[in-house]
Motif scaffolding. Structure first.
Motif, PDB file in Angstrom:
ATOM      1  N   THR A   1      32.673 -15.417 -13.708  1.00 12.48           N
ATOM      2  CA  THR A   1      31.873 -16.362 -14.477  1.00 12.48           C
ATOM      3  C   THR A   1      32.787 -17.385 -15.133  1.00 12.48           C
ATOM      4  N   LEU A   2      32.594 -18.656 -14.768  1.00  8.72           N
ATOM      5  CA  LEU A   2      33.376 -19.739 -15.354  1.00  8.72           C
ATOM      6  C   LEU A   2      32.707 -20.174 -16.652  1.00  8.72           C
ATOM      7  N   ILE A   3      33.487 -20.200 -17.743  1.00 10.74           N
ATOM      8  CA  ILE A   3      32.957 -20.504 -19.067  1.00 10.74           C
ATOM      9  C   ILE A   3      33.803 -21.607 -19.694  1.00 10.74           C
ATOM     10  N   LYS A   4      33.124 -22.560 -20.301  1.00  9.09           N
ATOM     11  CA  LYS A   4      33.791 -23.649 -21.018  1.00  9.09           C
ATOM     12  C   LYS A   4      33.595 -23.438 -22.510  1.00  9.09           C
ATOM     13  N   HIS A   5      34.693 -23.453 -23.256  1.00  5.23           N
ATOM     14  CA  HIS A   5      34.636 -23.314 -24.712  1.00  5.23           C
ATOM     15  C   HIS A   5      34.481 -24.711 -25.314  1.00  5.23           C
ATOM     16  N   VAL A   6      33.394 -24.910 -26.054  1.00  7.88           N
ATOM     17  CA  VAL A   6      33.097 -26.194 -26.695  1.00  7.88           C
ATOM     18  C   VAL A   6      32.903 -25.930 -28.183  1.00  7.88           C
ATOM     19  N   PRO A   7      33.986 -25.965 -28.971  1.00  4.66           N
ATOM     20  CA  PRO A   7      33.892 -25.556 -30.376  1.00  4.66           C
ATOM     21  C   PRO A   7      32.981 -26.432 -31.232  1.00  4.66           C
TER      22      PRO A   7
ATOM     23  N   ASP B   1      30.332 -21.498 -26.427  1.00  4.98           N
ATOM     24  CA  ASP B   1      30.684 -21.208 -25.040  1.00  4.98           C
ATOM     25  C   ASP B   1      29.531 -21.580 -24.122  1.00  4.98           C
ATOM     26  N   VAL B   2      29.862 -22.342 -23.078  1.00  2.99           N
ATOM     27  CA  VAL B   2      28.853 -22.782 -22.118  1.00  2.99           C
ATOM     28  C   VAL B   2      29.211 -22.185 -20.766  1.00  2.99           C
ATOM     29  N   MET B   3      28.270 -21.484 -20.164  1.00  4.01           N
ATOM     30  CA  MET B   3      28.468 -20.887 -18.855  1.00  4.01           C
ATOM     31  C   MET B   3      28.330 -22.004 -17.811  1.00  4.01           C
ATOM     32  N   ILE B   4      29.369 -22.200 -17.024  1.00  2.81           N
ATOM     33  CA  ILE B   4      29.361 -23.232 -15.988  1.00  2.81           C
ATOM     34  C   ILE B   4      28.759 -22.698 -14.697  1.00  2.81           C
ATOM     35  N   GLY B   5      29.093 -21.468 -14.326  1.00  6.51           N
ATOM     36  CA  GLY B   5      28.534 -20.917 -13.102  1.00  6.51           C
ATOM     37  C   GLY B   5      29.056 -19.521 -12.803  1.00  6.51           C
ATOM     38  N   TYR B   6      28.348 -18.868 -11.873  1.00  7.05           N
ATOM     39  CA  TYR B   6      28.729 -17.544 -11.387  1.00  7.05           C
ATOM     40  C   TYR B   6      29.272 -17.720  -9.970  1.00  7.05           C
ATOM     41  N   TYR B   7      30.384 -17.046  -9.673  1.00  2.00           N
ATOM     42  CA  TYR B   7      31.042 -17.227  -8.386  1.00  2.00           C
ATOM     43  C   TYR B   7      31.422 -15.872  -7.798  1.00  2.00           C
ATOM     44  N   PRO B   8      31.521 -15.787  -6.451  1.00  3.32           N
ATOM     45  CA  PRO B   8      31.846 -14.509  -5.820  1.00  3.32           C
ATOM     46  C   PRO B   8      33.329 -14.167  -5.827  1.00  3.32           C
TER      47      PRO B   8
END
Length: 85
Positions: free
Chosen positions: A24-30, A36-43
């Protein structure tokens, strides 16, 4: 039962959380309420890094010429390939 996760810190903004199902790719946006914003799920990690490359190209760049865009894309691709080694 809660599954255990491994966190791979990419930089101060992005991280990948790994569990038995996804990367799970997550972007931290303080500056936002959620932080924390979830960008996407990847295999795989490779796919998560490709998702990161697309995210950066789509959101972190202003108006570019086609040559500038291609240059940025190549630099991100080189960065991804270095991280995968």
């Amino acid at each position: 039962m809660k599954s255990k996760k491994t966190t791979i810190r990419i930089d101060d903004t992005y991280r990948v959380e790994v569990d038995s199902y996804n990367y799970t790719l997550i972007k931290h946006v303080p500056e936002t309420k959620i932080h924390d914003v979830m960008i996407g799920y990847y295999p795989s990690l490779h796919h998560a890094l490709v998702g990161l490359k697309r995210q950066k190209l789509a959101t972190e760049l202003t108006e570019l010429t086609i040559d500038e865009y291609i240059d940025k894309l190549r630099k991100l691709e080189d960065w991804v390939s270095i991280k995968e080694k």
